[in-house]
Scaffold this active site. Structure first.
Site, PDB file in Angstrom:
ATOM      1  N   GLY A  10       6.627  -3.318  -5.430  1.00 49.64           N
ATOM      2  CA  GLY A  10       6.630  -3.575  -3.952  1.00 49.64           C
ATOM      3  C   GLY A  10       5.497  -2.891  -3.346  1.00 49.64           C
ATOM      4  CD  GLN A  11       4.615  -3.253   2.554  1.00 49.36           C
ATOM      5  OE1 GLN A  11       3.220  -3.404   2.691  1.00 49.36           O
ATOM      6  NE2 GLN A  11       5.520  -3.370   3.426  1.00 49.36           N
ATOM      7  CG  ASP A  51      22.719  -5.014 -14.813  1.00 49.39           C
ATOM      8  OD1 ASP A  51      23.755  -4.491 -15.057  1.00 49.39           O
ATOM      9  OD2 ASP A  51      22.136  -5.833 -15.877  1.00 49.39           O
ATOM     10  CG  LEU A  52      25.306  -1.433  -9.843  1.00 46.88           C
ATOM     11  CD1 LEU A  52      26.609  -1.004  -8.905  1.00 46.88           C
ATOM     12  CD2 LEU A  52      24.259  -0.806  -8.821  1.00 46.88           C
ATOM     13  CB  ALA A  72      14.846  -1.853  -0.706  1.00 42.39           C
ATOM     14  CG  ASP A 114      13.015   0.365  11.835  1.00 42.60           C
ATOM     15  OD1 ASP A 114      12.792   0.294  10.684  1.00 42.60           O
ATOM     16  OD2 ASP A 114      12.431  -0.424  12.480  1.00 42.60           O
ATOM     17  CE1 TYR A 137      15.994  -3.928   4.249  1.00 40.04           C
ATOM     18  CE2 TYR A 137      15.838  -3.418   6.402  1.00 40.04           C
ATOM     19  CZ  TYR A 137      15.485  -3.396   5.045  1.00 40.04           C
ATOM     20  OH  TYR A 137      14.564  -2.366   5.174  1.00 40.04           O
TER      21      TYR A 137
HETATM   22  N1  LIG Z   1       8.577  -3.079   4.745  1.00 44.01           N
HETATM   23  C1  LIG Z   1       8.851  -2.383   5.896  1.00 44.01           C
HETATM   24  O1  LIG Z   1       8.360  -2.642   7.076  1.00 44.01           O
HETATM   25  C2  LIG Z   1      10.144  -1.391   5.840  1.00 44.01           C
HETATM   26  C3  LIG Z   1      10.426  -0.704   7.056  1.00 44.01           C
HETATM   27  C4  LIG Z   1      11.407   0.236   6.834  1.00 44.01           C
HETATM   28  C5  LIG Z   1      11.931   0.770   5.740  1.00 44.01           C
HETATM   29  N2  LIG Z   1      11.499   0.233   4.596  1.00 44.01           N
HETATM   30  C6  LIG Z   1      12.024   0.640   3.367  1.00 44.01           C
HETATM   31  O2  LIG Z   1      10.783   0.959   2.640  1.00 44.01           O
HETATM   32  C7  LIG Z   1      11.143   0.939   1.037  1.00 44.01           C
HETATM   33  C8  LIG Z   1      10.020   0.101   0.478  1.00 44.01           C
HETATM   34  O3  LIG Z   1       9.707  -1.088   0.954  1.00 44.01           O
HETATM   35  P1  LIG Z   1       8.445  -2.047   0.920  1.00 44.01           P
HETATM   36  O4  LIG Z   1       8.023  -2.286   2.071  1.00 44.01           O
HETATM   37  O5  LIG Z   1       7.686  -1.375  -0.376  1.00 44.01           O
HETATM   38  O6  LIG Z   1       9.152  -3.582   0.165  1.00 44.01           O
HETATM   39  P2  LIG Z   1       8.714  -4.588  -0.535  1.00 44.01           P
HETATM   40  O7  LIG Z   1       7.267  -4.543  -0.739  1.00 44.01           O
HETATM   41  O8  LIG Z   1       9.605  -5.612  -0.348  1.00 44.01           O
HETATM   42  O9  LIG Z   1       9.200  -4.042  -2.238  1.00 44.01           O
HETATM   43  C9  LIG Z   1      10.500  -3.931  -2.482  1.00 44.01           C
HETATM   44  C10 LIG Z   1      10.544  -4.134  -3.924  1.00 44.01           C
HETATM   45  O10 LIG Z   1      11.801  -3.814  -4.380  1.00 44.01           O
HETATM   46  C11 LIG Z   1      12.067  -4.812  -5.495  1.00 44.01           C
HETATM   47  N3  LIG Z   1      13.336  -5.193  -5.560  1.00 44.01           N
HETATM   48  C12 LIG Z   1      14.183  -6.135  -4.864  1.00 44.01           C
HETATM   49  N4  LIG Z   1      15.434  -6.517  -5.367  1.00 44.01           N
HETATM   50  C13 LIG Z   1      15.367  -5.342  -6.396  1.00 44.01           C
HETATM   51  C14 LIG Z   1      16.374  -5.082  -7.485  1.00 44.01           C
HETATM   52  N5  LIG Z   1      17.531  -6.029  -7.804  1.00 44.01           N
HETATM   53  N6  LIG Z   1      15.981  -4.205  -8.560  1.00 44.01           N
HETATM   54  C15 LIG Z   1      14.795  -3.840  -8.663  1.00 44.01           C
HETATM   55  N7  LIG Z   1      13.910  -3.995  -7.745  1.00 44.01           N
HETATM   56  C16 LIG Z   1      14.021  -4.921  -6.754  1.00 44.01           C
HETATM   57  C17 LIG Z   1      11.201  -5.884  -5.279  1.00 44.01           C
HETATM   58  O11 LIG Z   1      10.964  -6.464  -6.550  1.00 44.01           O
HETATM   59  P3  LIG Z   1      10.009  -7.669  -6.587  1.00 44.01           P
HETATM   60  O12 LIG Z   1       8.653  -7.503  -6.468  1.00 44.01           O
HETATM   61  O13 LIG Z   1      10.434  -8.147  -7.950  1.00 44.01           O
HETATM   62  O14 LIG Z   1      10.432  -8.906  -5.654  1.00 44.01           O
HETATM   63  C18 LIG Z   1      10.056  -5.101  -4.736  1.00 44.01           C
HETATM   64  O15 LIG Z   1       9.162  -4.755  -5.520  1.00 44.01           O
HETATM   65  C19 LIG Z   1      12.295   0.191   1.056  1.00 44.01           C
HETATM   66  O16 LIG Z   1      13.488   1.048   0.994  1.00 44.01           O
HETATM   67  C20 LIG Z   1      12.560  -0.516   2.424  1.00 44.01           C
HETATM   68  O17 LIG Z   1      13.879  -0.718   2.657  1.00 44.01           O
HETATM   69  C21 LIG Z   1      10.227  -1.091   4.750  1.00 44.01           C
END
Ligand SMILES: NC(=O)c1ccc[n+]([C@@H]2O[C@H](COP(=O)([O-])OP(=O)(O)OC[C@H]3O[C@@H](n4cnc5c(N)ncnc54)[C@H](OP(=O)(O)O)[C@@H]3O)[C@@H](O)[C@H]2O)c1
Length: 309
Positions: A10-11, A51-52, A72, A114, A137
């Site tokens: 993820g990012q 997959d817990l 996530a 948030d 979500y």
């Molecule tokens: N993005 C936002 O604006 C934002 C805002 C507030 C909070 N957050 C929180 O910040 C955290 C990081 O978010 P991010 O922006 O980095 O999100 P992201 O870029 O969408 O990355 C999420 C990662 O989780 C992986 N994922 C999804 N389902 C999965 C599963 N079943 N098992 C294992 N990995 C799985 C995805 O895998 P794939 O690469 O295979 O798809 C992806 O690599 C999260 O907790 C998110 O809720 C994000």
């Protein structure tokens, strides 16, 4: 020390690996759903939060001292029609990680959002403000927070918002892509929040982990729920304007598109967005001695990274 990073592609996960700060603190195993890493900087393992049983087996194999959960289900609109998967990945997996960590004395660092708040406030949400998610979500992320808190594991729940970076998919990259093709864009101007770079989240998280590890018997005082975003606030329209101003200044774009402000009602989405998403970061800054820079500083730094790619 062994560190397990979940969601390494993820990012946020990629930024942890590019930054290298986890690797300088311990042996890092980085997990993605298929066991392959976008950033080939660590020992790659497979970790699927849907997959817990597999997740527990991974924890048993890796025996981490710290679990950093950057994974996530982040597809906010898709979650409205995919409750089961969102609840499994966001709602149940953090509790599974927490119960394993409680049995093994490991620290769990978990990221939340948030979107756990209703978004009807007019002053920044404190970490103990009343939650009230408006969509699936947010509900699933809140369930994950509760599951981790109830597990008894030492934990840091770090709520963040409006996350973007030079890698992955995010609003900044969408604006730059659309702005390159169009002379005019329409962007929502009635939602307020704080654009936050993954670099800020990574550096803040590392500062928190360092304080926790250095606190010895007082570690318990450094756990709990905190807000980790940049300082200041704007709207998506204000963020878009700033992106194009800064990108033009940095020579990243040849011409600046006109950005028209619109109401959320003109851009309907399956999941309702909070109108007000600003988080009060005071307790994070004071507890971990980490001042949080203004969101514009992060924007300039990220555009600087993009201009050298
Ligand atoms: N993005 C936002 O604006 C934002 C805002 C507030 C909070 N957050 C929180 O910040 C955290 C990081 O978010 P991010 O922006 O980095 O999100 P992201 O870029 O969408 O990355 C999420 C990662 O989780 C992986 N994922 C999804 N389902 C999965 C599963 N079943 N098992 C294992 N990995 C799985 C995805 O895998 P794939 O690469 O295979 O798809 C992806 O690599 C999260 O907790 C998110 O809720 C994000």
């Amino acid at each position: 020390m062994k560190i397990l990073l979940l969601g390494a592609n993820g990012q946020l996960g990629q930024t942890f690996l590019i930054h290298g700060g986890l690797a300088s603190r311990g042996d890092v195993a980085a997990a993605s759903r298929n066991g392959e890493l976008t950033v080939k900087a660590a020992n790659a393992v497979t970790g699927d939060l849907a997959d817990l049983a597999q997740l527990e087996a991974l924890l048993d194999t890796e025996q981490p001292d710290i679990v950093v959960n950057a994974a996530a289900y982040t597809a906010v609109d898709k979650a409205e029609n995919d409750e089961a998967t969102a609840m499994l990945v966001n709602g149940q997996a953090p509790g599974t990680i927490g119960r394993w960590a409680a049995r093994h004395g490991a620290l769990v660092v978990h990221f939340s959002t948030d979107y756990v708040f209703p978004g009807d406030a007019s002053v920044p949400y404190a970490p103990d403000a009343l939650t009230g998610p408006q969509g699936m979500y947010g509900q699933s992320k809140l369930a994950g927070e509760d599951g981790l808190r109830d597990s008894g594991a030492p934990h840091l729940i770090l709520r963040t918002a409006w996350v973007y970076s030079a890698v992955g998919h995010n609003f900044l990259k969408t604006m730059l892509r659309l702005g390159a093709d169009r002379d005019e864009l329409r962007v929502v101007a009635d939602q307020r929040g704080t654009p936050t770079t993954t670099s800020l989240i990574v550096e803040g998280t590392l500062a928190a982990i360092d304080r926790y590890l250095a606190a010895g018997a007082d570690r318990g005082k450094l756990t709990g729920t905190f807000h980790l975003t940049a300082s200041g606030e704007t709207t998506w329209h204000g963020f878009a304007q700033a992106i194009f101003d800064e990108a033009a200044g940095a020579g990243l774009i040849a011409r600046r598109p006109t950005v028209h402000p619109i109401a959320s009602s003109e851009f309907p989405t399956p999941a309702k967005r909070p109108a007000y998403s600003v988080l009060d970061t005071t307790s994070f800054a004071t507890t971990f001695g980490y001042p949080l820079a203004d969101w514009r500083d992060g924007l300039r730094a990220t555009l600087g990274q993009l201009s050298t790619q």
